[in-house]
Design a protein around this motif. Structure first.
Motif, PDB file in Angstrom:
ATOM      1  N   GLY A   2      10.398 -41.122 -28.717  1.00 22.70           N
ATOM      2  CA  GLY A   2       9.378 -41.521 -27.389  1.00 22.70           C
ATOM      3  C   GLY A   2      11.060 -41.094 -25.947  1.00 22.70           C
ATOM      4  O   GLY A   2      11.927 -41.208 -26.453  1.00 22.70           O
ATOM      5  N   ASP A   3      10.506 -42.026 -24.948  1.00 19.15           N
ATOM      6  CA  ASP A   3      11.330 -41.180 -24.297  1.00 19.15           C
ATOM      7  C   ASP A   3      11.082 -42.880 -23.112  1.00 19.15           C
ATOM      8  O   ASP A   3      10.111 -42.214 -22.529  1.00 19.15           O
ATOM      9  N   SER A   4      12.148 -43.626 -22.899  1.00 16.35           N
ATOM     10  CA  SER A   4      11.548 -45.041 -21.745  1.00 16.35           C
ATOM     11  C   SER A   4      11.244 -44.797 -20.510  1.00 16.35           C
ATOM     12  O   SER A   4      11.530 -45.602 -20.021  1.00 16.35           O
ATOM     13  N   CYS A  52       6.889 -40.134 -36.049  1.00 15.85           N
ATOM     14  CA  CYS A  52       5.568 -39.696 -34.713  1.00 15.85           C
ATOM     15  C   CYS A  52       5.982 -39.903 -32.797  1.00 15.85           C
ATOM     16  O   CYS A  52       6.204 -40.939 -33.351  1.00 15.85           O
ATOM     17  N   SER A  53       6.261 -38.278 -32.584  1.00 17.35           N
ATOM     18  CA  SER A  53       6.677 -38.501 -31.326  1.00 17.35           C
ATOM     19  C   SER A  53       5.615 -38.750 -30.576  1.00 17.35           C
ATOM     20  O   SER A  53       4.788 -38.141 -30.556  1.00 17.35           O
ATOM     21  N   THR A  54       6.028 -39.002 -28.958  1.00 18.73           N
ATOM     22  CA  THR A  54       4.663 -38.806 -27.704  1.00 18.73           C
ATOM     23  C   THR A  54       5.071 -38.247 -27.166  1.00 18.73           C
ATOM     24  O   THR A  54       6.099 -37.667 -26.450  1.00 18.73           O
ATOM     25  N   TYR A  55       4.150 -37.087 -26.390  1.00 22.80           N
ATOM     26  CA  TYR A  55       4.510 -36.080 -25.739  1.00 22.80           C
ATOM     27  C   TYR A  55       2.929 -35.723 -24.724  1.00 22.80           C
ATOM     28  O   TYR A  55       2.315 -36.838 -24.348  1.00 22.80           O
ATOM     29  N   GLY A  56       2.928 -35.044 -22.916  1.00 18.89           N
ATOM     30  CA  GLY A  56       2.650 -35.123 -22.211  1.00 18.89           C
ATOM     31  C   GLY A  56       2.288 -35.997 -22.076  1.00 18.89           C
ATOM     32  O   GLY A  56       3.327 -37.452 -21.753  1.00 18.89           O
ATOM     33  N   GLU A  57       1.346 -36.849 -21.425  1.00 20.23           N
ATOM     34  CA  GLU A  57       1.069 -38.587 -20.791  1.00 20.23           C
ATOM     35  C   GLU A  57       0.818 -39.168 -21.919  1.00 20.23           C
ATOM     36  O   GLU A  57      -0.372 -39.922 -22.546  1.00 20.23           O
ATOM     37  N   GLY A  58       1.289 -39.861 -22.841  1.00 20.22           N
ATOM     38  CA  GLY A  58       1.156 -40.726 -24.024  1.00 20.22           C
ATOM     39  C   GLY A  58      -0.014 -40.064 -25.367  1.00 20.22           C
ATOM     40  O   GLY A  58      -0.458 -40.751 -25.389  1.00 20.22           O
ATOM     41  N   GLU A  59       0.645 -38.094 -24.862  1.00 15.17           N
ATOM     42  CA  GLU A  59      -0.596 -38.211 -25.831  1.00 15.17           C
ATOM     43  C   GLU A  59       0.255 -37.878 -27.352  1.00 15.17           C
ATOM     44  O   GLU A  59       1.834 -37.895 -27.665  1.00 15.17           O
ATOM     45  N   GLY A 108       4.793 -36.360 -37.173  1.00 11.78           N
ATOM     46  CA  GLY A 108       4.175 -35.585 -35.771  1.00 11.78           C
ATOM     47  C   GLY A 108       5.650 -35.203 -34.958  1.00 11.78           C
ATOM     48  O   GLY A 108       5.781 -35.922 -34.456  1.00 11.78           O
ATOM     49  N   THR A 109       5.146 -33.849 -34.583  1.00  8.70           N
ATOM     50  CA  THR A 109       6.534 -33.309 -34.010  1.00  8.70           C
ATOM     51  C   THR A 109       6.478 -32.325 -32.928  1.00  8.70           C
ATOM     52  O   THR A 109       4.867 -31.522 -33.377  1.00  8.70           O
ATOM     53  N   GLN A 110       7.346 -32.560 -31.766  1.00  6.58           N
ATOM     54  CA  GLN A 110       6.527 -30.889 -30.863  1.00  6.58           C
ATOM     55  C   GLN A 110       8.073 -30.622 -30.614  1.00  6.58           C
ATOM     56  O   GLN A 110       8.019 -29.187 -31.192  1.00  6.58           O
ATOM     57  N   THR A 111       9.132 -31.192 -30.743  1.00  6.73           N
ATOM     58  CA  THR A 111      10.645 -30.722 -30.247  1.00  6.73           C
ATOM     59  C   THR A 111      11.096 -30.076 -32.153  1.00  6.73           C
ATOM     60  O   THR A 111      12.386 -29.996 -31.864  1.00  6.73           O
ATOM     61  N   GLY A 112      10.714 -30.789 -33.103  1.00  9.52           N
ATOM     62  CA  GLY A 112      11.479 -30.892 -34.057  1.00  9.52           C
ATOM     63  C   GLY A 112      12.212 -32.244 -34.566  1.00  9.52           C
ATOM     64  O   GLY A 112      12.918 -32.517 -35.957  1.00  9.52           O
ATOM     65  N   ASN A 113      12.322 -32.961 -33.084  1.00 11.50           N
ATOM     66  CA  ASN A 113      12.928 -34.649 -34.052  1.00 11.50           C
ATOM     67  C   ASN A 113      12.619 -35.516 -35.306  1.00 11.50           C
ATOM     68  O   ASN A 113      13.371 -35.660 -35.892  1.00 11.50           O
ATOM     69  N   SER A 114      11.629 -35.371 -34.825  1.00 13.51           N
ATOM     70  CA  SER A 114      10.646 -36.274 -36.418  1.00 13.51           C
ATOM     71  C   SER A 114      10.736 -35.063 -37.577  1.00 13.51           C
ATOM     72  O   SER A 114      11.216 -36.218 -38.759  1.00 13.51           O
ATOM     73  N   GLU A 115      10.587 -34.152 -37.248  1.00  7.19           N
ATOM     74  CA  GLU A 115      10.772 -33.745 -38.377  1.00  7.19           C
ATOM     75  C   GLU A 115      11.623 -33.548 -38.926  1.00  7.19           C
ATOM     76  O   GLU A 115      12.444 -34.063 -40.354  1.00  7.19           O
ATOM     77  N   ASP A 167       5.914 -43.559 -18.940  1.00  5.50           N
ATOM     78  CA  ASP A 167       4.821 -44.970 -18.733  1.00  5.50           C
ATOM     79  C   ASP A 167       4.554 -44.706 -20.161  1.00  5.50           C
ATOM     80  O   ASP A 167       4.393 -46.058 -20.075  1.00  5.50           O
ATOM     81  N   GLU A 168       3.885 -44.047 -20.545  1.00  5.49           N
ATOM     82  CA  GLU A 168       3.539 -44.650 -22.038  1.00  5.49           C
ATOM     83  C   GLU A 168       4.359 -44.198 -23.109  1.00  5.49           C
ATOM     84  O   GLU A 168       4.939 -43.365 -23.799  1.00  5.49           O
ATOM     85  N   TYR A 169       5.781 -45.953 -22.846  1.00  3.70           N
ATOM     86  CA  TYR A 169       6.172 -44.871 -23.878  1.00  3.70           C
ATOM     87  C   TYR A 169       6.214 -45.137 -25.568  1.00  3.70           C
ATOM     88  O   TYR A 169       5.034 -46.277 -25.587  1.00  3.70           O
ATOM     89  N   CYS A 170       6.308 -44.404 -26.369  1.00  2.00           N
ATOM     90  CA  CYS A 170       6.087 -43.777 -27.946  1.00  2.00           C
ATOM     91  C   CYS A 170       4.378 -44.916 -28.468  1.00  2.00           C
ATOM     92  O   CYS A 170       3.993 -44.848 -29.575  1.00  2.00           O
ATOM     93  N   LEU A 171       3.749 -43.477 -26.889  1.00  2.00           N
ATOM     94  CA  LEU A 171       2.637 -44.633 -27.450  1.00  2.00           C
ATOM     95  C   LEU A 171       1.877 -43.840 -28.331  1.00  2.00           C
ATOM     96  O   LEU A 171       0.589 -44.412 -29.510  1.00  2.00           O
TER      97      LEU A 171
HETATM   98  C1  LIG Z   1       6.826 -32.478 -21.469  1.00  2.00           C
HETATM   99  C2  LIG Z   1       7.068 -33.824 -22.066  1.00  2.00           C
HETATM  100  C3  LIG Z   1       6.427 -35.584 -22.490  1.00  2.00           C
HETATM  101  C4  LIG Z   1       7.071 -36.345 -23.325  1.00  2.00           C
HETATM  102  N1  LIG Z   1       6.200 -37.697 -23.028  1.00  2.00           N
HETATM  103  C5  LIG Z   1       6.662 -38.705 -23.323  1.00  2.00           C
HETATM  104  C6  LIG Z   1       5.453 -39.941 -23.015  1.00  2.00           C
HETATM  105  O1  LIG Z   1       4.762 -39.793 -22.735  1.00  2.00           O
HETATM  106  N2  LIG Z   1       5.978 -41.255 -23.684  1.00  2.00           N
HETATM  107  C7  LIG Z   1       6.957 -40.963 -24.576  1.00  2.00           C
HETATM  108  O2  LIG Z   1       7.800 -41.870 -24.895  1.00  2.00           O
HETATM  109  N3  LIG Z   1       8.076 -39.991 -24.439  1.00  2.00           N
HETATM  110  C8  LIG Z   1       7.693 -38.695 -24.374  1.00  2.00           C
HETATM  111  N4  LIG Z   1       8.066 -37.696 -24.183  1.00  2.00           N
HETATM  112  C9  LIG Z   1       9.661 -37.517 -25.027  1.00  2.00           C
HETATM  113  C10 LIG Z   1      10.054 -37.481 -26.707  1.00  2.00           C
HETATM  114  O3  LIG Z   1       8.496 -38.056 -27.347  1.00  2.00           O
HETATM  115  C11 LIG Z   1      11.064 -37.721 -27.449  1.00  2.00           C
HETATM  116  O4  LIG Z   1      11.759 -36.572 -26.744  1.00  2.00           O
HETATM  117  C12 LIG Z   1      11.269 -37.247 -28.907  1.00  2.00           C
HETATM  118  O5  LIG Z   1      12.282 -37.403 -29.482  1.00  2.00           O
HETATM  119  C13 LIG Z   1      10.961 -36.122 -29.205  1.00  2.00           C
HETATM  120  O6  LIG Z   1      10.710 -36.295 -30.366  1.00  2.00           O
HETATM  121  P1  LIG Z   1       9.827 -34.502 -31.389  1.00  2.00           P
HETATM  122  O7  LIG Z   1      10.837 -33.399 -30.959  1.00  2.00           O
HETATM  123  O8  LIG Z   1       9.818 -34.760 -32.618  1.00  2.00           O
HETATM  124  O9  LIG Z   1       8.823 -33.868 -30.770  1.00  2.00           O
HETATM  125  C14 LIG Z   1       8.316 -36.784 -23.664  1.00  2.00           C
HETATM  126  C15 LIG Z   1       9.583 -35.553 -23.912  1.00  2.00           C
HETATM  127  C16 LIG Z   1       8.640 -34.187 -23.484  1.00  2.00           C
HETATM  128  C17 LIG Z   1       9.509 -32.807 -23.316  1.00  2.00           C
END
Ligand SMILES: Cc1cc2nc3c(=O)[nH]c(=O)nc-3n(C[C@H](O)[C@H](O)[C@H](O)COP(=O)(O)O)c2cc1C
Ligand SMILES: Cc1cc2nc3c(=O)[nH]c(=O)nc-3n(C[C@H](O)[C@H](O)[C@H](O)COP(=O)(O)OP(=O)(O)OC[C@H]3O[C@@H](n4cnc5c(N)ncnc54)[C@H](O)[C@@H]3O)c2cc1C
Ligand SMILES: NC(=O)c1ccc[n+]([C@@H]2O[C@H](COP(=O)([O-])OP(=O)(O)OC[C@H]3O[C@@H](n4cnc5c(N)ncnc54)[C@H](OP(=O)(O)O)[C@@H]3O)[C@@H](O)[C@H]2O)c1
Length: 576
Positions: free
Chosen positions: A134-136, A96-103, A49-56, A139-143
């Protein structure tokens, strides 16, 4: 540019050699699997599950390494997987990465919604492990990863290794998890079958030799302000040369910029520490280390705890312990490390401070050029982060590094992040709707250039906006040219501060709802780029509403329609 702020290449030749040597082994894991030997291997499914390709990208590494463990691995996009097919999988690794606010990231959403349901299949025969990116600082780290881990166990799957949470600097943890998980899963389940899941597998890709640990030093050949003189913000257009790098990219990818901290900020910190800057930090001077290694702006959790402890400040201690995350975030907004040190008058020794700082991170930028039009170049469109807080001027680390401190032809460490979902439609006739206010226009400049270069005949529609037309209408001439050649069939503009009532891109979407729905219904693609916190959510609501209204659907049917668009990768977002 002040003399004090000028900095040459981020890594001198010696540093560059050191970096390359240190990480030379990074790609040796990319062994090719011998397909003829697959019948002796146990099947392994790796989903991401990825938004920007790291997980892939981690998934690709696992697939390449799997044969060494007697496993025949297939890499599958979560968006391509049906929930029922999970029941047939015996060995599953999830990244799987986490996006938005823990989504969940966008490509994981539909599968996640399905597996959360009571009707989700039992996974009794599955063995699994999860890597959560995720990114510590969130708030919702790696949810999202944690939720996958918990849900699979709930459905009866057996965890072979604990879920590992990875922060932004994830390479080492990901590599260790890969080894542990492959080792633990290799002898689980039934005997070798020679074939993995029936889900569509991803083709293998060659990895670039340039990455976060070994960035390419690209000359910055253009640094132009494209917002107007009277604009309340500064938007810059940057061009980098890729000559002789062997690098290429596709429209939709991101370029990561490895920044250097501002020398003035480094000096302030050195002064507050009461040291000279010449002290040795792992073979570098402290000044060099504070410039290129440490994040000296973002007050991370351990730093805040230490400041609270040292200062005994009631407000900070209260906010850190009372659980009111919103109040804490409001308090932290705009404050950097030096603000805390100055305002709360705390003293750190060097040995105390350095372990409390995070590693300086590269920043991602959506690429605003097509390599088909600009050979050997890559362009970015960046809003400079500048604000006043706590009586000091603050500058964004990366945006202002590029804007103010890299000289013409100065070299900048960069590397690409492919975003394979965010692409111009393969079908040249498919209509394309692009919603990109502010810097969100960046990838759509690239998309339009791409469609122009490939002579794709599909209709193109751009929704763009910003604060004021007179000052913030970036790329106005290019847009006018695309309109006059017919490349841009529709253009809708929303300048929010040109009138009393705010007008946003979604206002325009609503106004043109019937036509927009007709574009979707004839196979259109819907792309969104820009602000994740507000704009992308409101645009999503507007999209559901117009589908419901103009497609004569109730709320559930509109959700299903949107989910189908997502599954077909016809609704994709690049939001930040
Ligand atoms: C807009 C945005 C929102 C994010 N929200 C969260 C979050 O809620 N919790 C978290 O742990 N990481 C969050 N991250 C960090 C990503 O999960 C992290 O950069 C991850 O390495 C992205 O992996 P991906 O490229 O596979 O999507 C967020 C990053 C961005 C750019
Ligand atoms: C996939 C992706 C694509 C992106 N594409 C683009 C793009 O095309 N163009 C673009 O401009 N950006 C883009 N970004 C954002 C970009 O990566 C950086 O986050 C952005 O440039 C800020 O980085 P910085 O180092 O300049 O600022 P930082 O040093 O990281 O500072 C940002 C921090 O400053 C604080 N801050 C910012 N504004 C204020 C304020 N007004 N008041 C108080 N505090 C404030 C906040 O704490 C904020 O988190 C993208 C991000 C992602 C993840
Ligand atoms: N993480 C970071 O450090 C960082 C740094 C830079 C940018 N960003 C993100 O990137 C985004 C893009 O920045 P940008 O300078 O290109 O543009 P922006 O700030 O997003 O503004 C672009 C336009 O969008 C409008 N807008 C505001 N709220 C909206 C909403 N709910 N729906 C639709 N439109 C809305 C703005 O209007 P008004 O302003 O008039 O309301 C403005 O006209 C920022 O908003 C921010 O989230 C993050």
């Amino acid at each position: 540019m002040s003399e004090q702020n000028k900095i040459d290449a981020p890594f001198n030749e010696e540093q560059q050699q050191w970096l390359s040597g240190f990480f030379a082994g990074a790609n040796t894991r990319l062994l090719k699997q011998d397909d003829s030997a697959q019948s002796n291997l146990r099947a392994l499914t790796v989903i991401y599950g990825t938004q920007t390709g790291n997980s892939e990208s981690i998934g690709e590494d696992i697939v390449a390494a799997a044969a060494e463990y007697g496993l025949a691995a297939e890499l599958v996009d979560m968006g391509d997987l049906d929930v029922d097919s999970l029941a047939d999988i015996e060995r599953l690794l999830i990244i799987c990465s986490t996006y938005g606010e823990g989504e969940m990231p966008d490509n994981a959403e539909v599968l996640w919604d399905a597996i959360k349901e009571d009707s989700a299949p039992k996974l009794d025969k599955m063995y699994f492990s999860v890597l959560a990116l995720g990114d510590s600082s969130y708030d919702e780290y790696c949810l999202a990863g944690k939720e996958w881990d918990a849900r699979l166990a709930e459905l009866g799957a057996k965890r072979v290794t604990d879920c590992v949470l990875c922060d932004v600097d994830f390479d080492d943890d990901a590599e260790q998890w890969t080894k542990d998980a492959l080792d633990a899963i290799k002898e689980t389940g039934s005997e070798p079958t020679g074939s993995a899941s029936s889900a569509p597998a991803k083709a293998k890709k060659e990895k670039s030799k340039y990455n976060r640990k070994n960035p390419f030093l690209a000359p910055l050949i253009t640094n132009r302000t494209i917002s107007g003189e009277n604009s309340s913000k500064e938007i810059k257009h940057f061009e980098f040369s890729l000559k002789d790098s062997g690098l290429n990219y596709e429209a939709g990818d991101a370029l990561n910029v490895v920044p250097l901290n501002d020398a003035a900020l480094v000096n302030t910190l050195i002064e507050r520490l009461g040291v000279t800057g010449d002290e040795d930090v792992d073979g570098k001077s402290l000044r060099e280390a504070l410039t290129s290694e440490f994040d000296i702006k973002l007050p991370a959790g351990p730093f805040l705890d230490a400041v609270a402890e040292k200062s005994k400040d009631e407000e900070l201690n209260g906010l850190l312990t009372n659980g009111d995350k919103e109040a804490l975030n409001n308090y932290l907004w705009g404050r950097d490390i030096i603000d805390f040190i100055i305002d709360l008058d705390v003293t750190f020794t060097l040995d105390e401070l350095l372990p409390l700082l995070r590693k300086l991170q590269a920043r991602a930028y959506s690429i605003s050029s097509s390599s088909k039009k600009h050979q050997d170049e890559v362009h970015l469109t960046i809003s400079s982060v500048r604000y006043e807080s706590q009586g000091r001027d603050h500058q964004g680390v990366a945006s202002c590094y590029l804007a103010d401190r890299v000289e013409e032809n100065g070299k900048v460490g960069v590397y690409f992040s492919p975003n394979t979902s965010f692409r111009v439609p393969k079908d040249p006739e498919a209509p394309m709707i692009m919603v990109g206010p502010g810097t969100g226009i960046a990838p759509f400049r690239a998309f339009l250039e791409e469609r122009e270069a490939t002579k794709a005949t599909g209709d193109n529609w751009l929704f763009f906006g910003d604060r004021k037309q007179a000052d913030d209408y970036i790329y106005q001439q290019e847009i006018a040219d695309w309109q006059s050649t017919g490349l841009l069939a529709n253009l809708d503009l929303a300048f929010s501060r040109d009138q009393e009532q705010k007008i946003y891109v979604q206002t325009r979407m609503q106004e043109k709802g019937a036509e927009l729905f007709s574009w979707l219904d004839r196979g259109g693609y819907f792309f969104v780029c820009g602000d994740a916190s507000y704009m992308a959510k409101d645009v999503d609501k507007a999209l559901h509403a117009l589908i419901s209204e103009h497609g004569n659907m109730d709320e559930d049917a509109a959700i299903t329609y949107v989910n189908e668009l997502k599954k077909a990768k016809r609704y994709v977002r690049d939001v930040y």
